[in-house]
Design a protein around this motif. Structure first.
Motif, mmCIF file in Angstrom:
data_model
loop_
_atom_site.group_PDB
_atom_site.id
_atom_site.type_symbol
_atom_site.label_atom_id
_atom_site.label_comp_id
_atom_site.label_asym_id
_atom_site.label_seq_id
_atom_site.Cartn_x
_atom_site.Cartn_y
_atom_site.Cartn_z
ATOM 1 N N TYR A 239 2.510 -5.792 -11.116
ATOM 2 C CA TYR A 239 2.716 -6.135 -9.406
ATOM 3 C C TYR A 239 1.918 -4.477 -9.110
ATOM 4 O O TYR A 239 2.012 -3.797 -8.142
ATOM 5 C CB TYR A 239 4.266 -6.121 -9.219
ATOM 6 C CG TYR A 239 4.052 -6.916 -8.021
ATOM 7 C CD1 TYR A 239 4.323 -7.871 -7.222
ATOM 8 C CD2 TYR A 239 5.247 -5.664 -7.202
ATOM 9 C CE1 TYR A 239 4.396 -8.208 -5.983
ATOM 10 C CE2 TYR A 239 5.296 -5.668 -6.380
ATOM 11 C CZ TYR A 239 5.349 -7.246 -5.320
ATOM 12 O OH TYR A 239 6.050 -7.375 -4.177
ATOM 13 N N ASP A 240 3.166 -3.275 -9.932
ATOM 14 C CA ASP A 240 3.214 -1.962 -9.111
ATOM 15 C C ASP A 240 1.746 -2.087 -9.338
ATOM 16 O O ASP A 240 0.701 -0.744 -8.023
ATOM 17 C CB ASP A 240 3.520 -1.824 -10.117
ATOM 18 C CG ASP A 240 4.319 -1.360 -10.054
ATOM 19 O OD1 ASP A 240 5.570 -2.266 -8.675
ATOM 20 O OD2 ASP A 240 6.149 -1.126 -10.680
ATOM 21 N N MET B 91 -1.470 -3.295 -9.411
ATOM 22 C CA MET B 91 -1.878 -4.070 -7.440
ATOM 23 C C MET B 91 -1.718 -2.871 -6.352
ATOM 24 O O MET B 91 -2.870 -3.165 -5.695
ATOM 25 C CB MET B 91 -1.740 -5.284 -7.352
ATOM 26 C CG MET B 91 -2.488 -6.319 -8.261
ATOM 27 S SD MET B 91 -3.772 -6.468 -8.451
ATOM 28 C CE MET B 91 -4.516 -7.303 -7.197
ATOM 29 N N ARG B 92 -0.260 -2.671 -6.765
ATOM 30 C CA ARG B 92 -0.253 -1.954 -5.238
ATOM 31 C C ARG B 92 -0.991 -0.453 -5.824
ATOM 32 O O ARG B 92 -1.998 -0.063 -4.967
ATOM 33 C CB ARG B 92 1.416 -1.883 -5.180
ATOM 34 C CG ARG B 92 1.695 -0.913 -3.752
ATOM 35 C CD ARG B 92 2.915 -0.396 -4.572
ATOM 36 N NE ARG B 92 3.397 0.737 -2.960
ATOM 37 C CZ ARG B 92 4.307 0.975 -2.253
ATOM 38 N NH1 ARG B 92 5.142 -0.758 -2.192
ATOM 39 N NH2 ARG B 92 4.550 1.552 -1.406
ATOM 40 N N TYR C 28 -4.638 -1.494 -4.377
ATOM 41 C CA TYR C 28 -4.084 -1.554 -2.496
ATOM 42 C C TYR C 28 -4.837 -1.023 -1.859
ATOM 43 O O TYR C 28 -5.690 -0.120 -1.811
ATOM 44 C CB TYR C 28 -3.467 -2.929 -2.534
ATOM 45 C CG TYR C 28 -4.009 -3.752 -2.442
ATOM 46 C CD1 TYR C 28 -5.133 -4.431 -3.222
ATOM 47 C CD2 TYR C 28 -3.904 -4.842 -1.610
ATOM 48 C CE1 TYR C 28 -4.859 -6.050 -2.825
ATOM 49 C CE2 TYR C 28 -3.950 -5.931 -1.140
ATOM 50 C CZ TYR C 28 -5.076 -6.850 -1.963
ATOM 51 O OH TYR C 28 -4.951 -7.607 -2.120
ATOM 52 N N TYR D 155 1.442 -10.569 -5.852
ATOM 53 C CA TYR D 155 1.235 -9.461 -5.049
ATOM 54 C C TYR D 155 -0.116 -9.548 -3.582
ATOM 55 O O TYR D 155 0.046 -9.265 -2.610
ATOM 56 C CB TYR D 155 0.430 -7.798 -5.836
ATOM 57 C CG TYR D 155 0.484 -6.816 -4.719
ATOM 58 C CD1 TYR D 155 1.715 -5.914 -4.704
ATOM 59 C CD2 TYR D 155 -0.547 -6.598 -4.532
ATOM 60 C CE1 TYR D 155 1.162 -4.721 -4.149
ATOM 61 C CE2 TYR D 155 -0.705 -5.460 -3.388
ATOM 62 C CZ TYR D 155 0.411 -4.835 -3.252
ATOM 63 O OH TYR D 155 0.576 -3.429 -2.367
ATOM 64 N N GLN E 21 1.312 -11.921 -1.234
ATOM 65 C CA GLN E 21 2.399 -11.371 -0.067
ATOM 66 C C GLN E 21 1.341 -10.297 0.523
ATOM 67 O O GLN E 21 1.757 -10.130 1.912
ATOM 68 C CB GLN E 21 3.281 -10.574 -0.674
ATOM 69 C CG GLN E 21 4.260 -11.386 -1.328
ATOM 70 C CD GLN E 21 4.964 -11.043 -2.703
ATOM 71 O OE1 GLN E 21 4.700 -9.219 -3.080
ATOM 72 N NE2 GLN E 21 6.626 -11.322 -2.408
ATOM 73 N N ASN E 22 0.557 -9.973 0.587
ATOM 74 C CA ASN E 22 -0.469 -8.166 0.996
ATOM 75 C C ASN E 22 -1.754 -9.257 1.802
ATOM 76 O O ASN E 22 -2.291 -7.887 1.579
ATOM 77 C CB ASN E 22 -0.598 -7.805 0.158
ATOM 78 C CG ASN E 22 0.671 -6.817 -0.652
ATOM 79 O OD1 ASN E 22 1.708 -5.882 0.585
ATOM 80 N ND2 ASN E 22 1.888 -6.727 -1.214
ATOM 81 N N PHE F 88 11.199 -9.096 -4.779
ATOM 82 C CA PHE F 88 11.104 -9.748 -5.870
ATOM 83 C C PHE F 88 10.774 -11.029 -6.884
ATOM 84 O O PHE F 88 10.081 -11.764 -7.677
ATOM 85 C CB PHE F 88 9.810 -8.460 -6.682
ATOM 86 C CG PHE F 88 9.166 -8.174 -8.019
ATOM 87 C CD1 PHE F 88 8.248 -8.710 -8.022
ATOM 88 C CD2 PHE F 88 9.949 -8.614 -9.478
ATOM 89 C CE1 PHE F 88 6.787 -9.143 -9.103
ATOM 90 C CE2 PHE F 88 9.044 -8.476 -10.323
ATOM 91 C CZ PHE F 88 8.010 -9.039 -10.083
ATOM 92 N N SER G 236 9.031 1.291 -6.219
ATOM 93 C CA SER G 236 8.602 -0.748 -7.438
ATOM 94 C C SER G 236 9.630 -0.914 -7.335
ATOM 95 O O SER G 236 11.392 -0.879 -7.134
ATOM 96 C CB SER G 236 8.385 0.300 -8.506
ATOM 97 O OG SER G 236 8.998 -1.148 -9.825
#
Ligand code: VNL
Length: 389
Positions: free
Chosen positions: A308-309, A311-312, A315, A54, A57-58, A287, A341
């Motif tokens: 992953y979610d 971290m989203r 963020y 994550y 990618q971000n 993903f 997701s």
């Protein structure tokens, strides 16, 4: 000259201190506490890999802050999880606590979140009651009641009327057993026996023998991520499949991390869960490809998606608070988030701080020579049934 030199030195030192303070102000620290060793290390490995993906990618600059991920191994021991969390809150001044591979680890740490007003993002543990252990807990994994009810609706319509349940003897297992049994019974099915196996070093053999003797249509099971392969192996060795006993459960047992190694005994196993690596969507395809590319072809499982979610959610909360938020502001910005997701649509219920998502009914099938949980039915927007009572 002397004096001036001294002054320069002092100014320099003061600046250095300021610079340090600034560097600290500018950091946004996420403590990621996971079982990286011990029997649940696969959960730690999956979540760490997903969190790192994550970030790759971000980017690591968000709302002017430099995001720092501090990964710590608790080896799956609650006292260690709690101590690490305390140390990182006090010494490292972390902004968010995250990870939590098993229920006891999340429950042990909940008081630290409450006392320090630090948001605690549960990326793996899945006992319903966890979010009630602290108002600072937000969950991006799933709950066992959510997952268990789906298969309890499917089974009686598909020739399964008599079941023995076999679960790991702790929070999520007890949730799975109860919510499966209540719903299955309501639907006209019968749970003739409820068996619980120890969480640590389980020997399934004597329990499977009991199942054989009871001659049910199926065994319903919950075992934590990583334990499914051993259960499946002993299920076959004891000849339960040959005796015509089916295996159903929540998707933890056919975990994508180990499914492919289970062999043909897993073929046809039907489970209900919120994530399959073969979920058909562009977001998931991207993903899975990126995850496999970054991790030596490792297939992401539902733990990876929780990470992953998670971290989203962190963020987006950092963005929404423009990098200026303390624990309470961050928490407020986590509540109510809604997004797509890799698992499908998902949101964080602002009331319960728990995840709401689809539950899929899936069957293990061979696709291009590999075993996958192929989704064939969807129950939309499932709230945790454990909260509606
Ligand atoms: C838990 C729930 C752990 C489901 C799991 O795997 C799992 C838990 C480690 O809440 O302890 O698949």
């Amino acid at each position: 000259m002397q004096k001036r030199h001294l002054l320069n030195l002092i100014t320099g030192a003061a600046l250095a201190v300021c610079g340090l303070a600034h560097a600290q102000d500018n950091a946004f620290k996420i403590a990621l506490i996971l079982p990286m060793t011990g029997p649940f290390a696969s959960t730690g490995k999956q979540i760490e890999a997903a969190a790192k993906l994550y970030m790759a990618q971000n980017g690591d600059t968000v709302a002017g802050k430099k995001v720092q991920l501090i990964v710590k191994d608790d080896a799956g021991t609650p006292d260690t999880t709690k101590r690490l969390a305390q140390e990182m809150v006090v010494n490292d001044k972390v902004n968010v606590l995250a990870g939590f591979g098993l229920t006891p680890l999340a429950l042990a740490t909940a008081p630290i979140a409450t006392q320090s007003k630090t948001p605690l993002v549960v990326m793996a543990a899945a006992t319903s009651s966890i979010t009630q252990a602290s108002p600072f807990i937000v969950r991006t994994s799933f709950t066992l009641p959510q997952a268990a009810v789906g298969i309890a609706d499917w089974a009686p319509n598909n020739g399964i009327k008599k079941v023995v349940s076999l679960v790991s003897d702790y929070g999520p297992g007890i949730d799975a057993e109860k919510y499966f049994k209540d719903r299955f019974t309501f639907n006209g099915g019968q749970v003739v026996e409820t068996l619980r196996v120890p969480l640590r070093n389980p020997d399934f053999a004597p329990f499977l023998q009991k199942v054989r003797d009871a001659k049910p249509d199926a065994i319903f099971t919950f075992v934590p991520s990583g334990a499914g392969a051993a259960l499946m192996k002993q299920f076959a060795e004891r000849g339960l499949d040959k005796a015509g006993i089916k295996l159903i459960g929540t998707g933890d047992v056919t975990d994508d991390d180990i499914l492919n190694g289970m062999g043909d005994v897993a073929l046809g196993v039907v489970t209900s869960h919120h994530y399959s690596a073969s979920h058909k969507s562009a977001v998931n395809q991207k993903f899975v490809e990126a995850f496999q590319k970054a991790n030596n072809n490792l297939r992401p499982n539902f733990m990876a998606v929780g990470g992953y979610d998670g971290m989203r959610v962190i963020y987006e909360a950092l963005k929404a608070t423009k990098g200026a938020g303390g624990g309470e502001a961050l928490l407020a910005a986590m509540k109510g988030q809604i997004f797509e997701s890799p698992r499908g649509p998902m949101f964080i219920d602002a009331q319960t701080r728990d995840v709401v998502h689809n539950i899929y009914i899936r069957k293990v099938e061979k696709v291009n020579g590999q075993l996958y949980n192929q989704e064939f039915d969807t129950i939309k927007d499932v709230k945790d049934p454990g909260k509606s009572k």
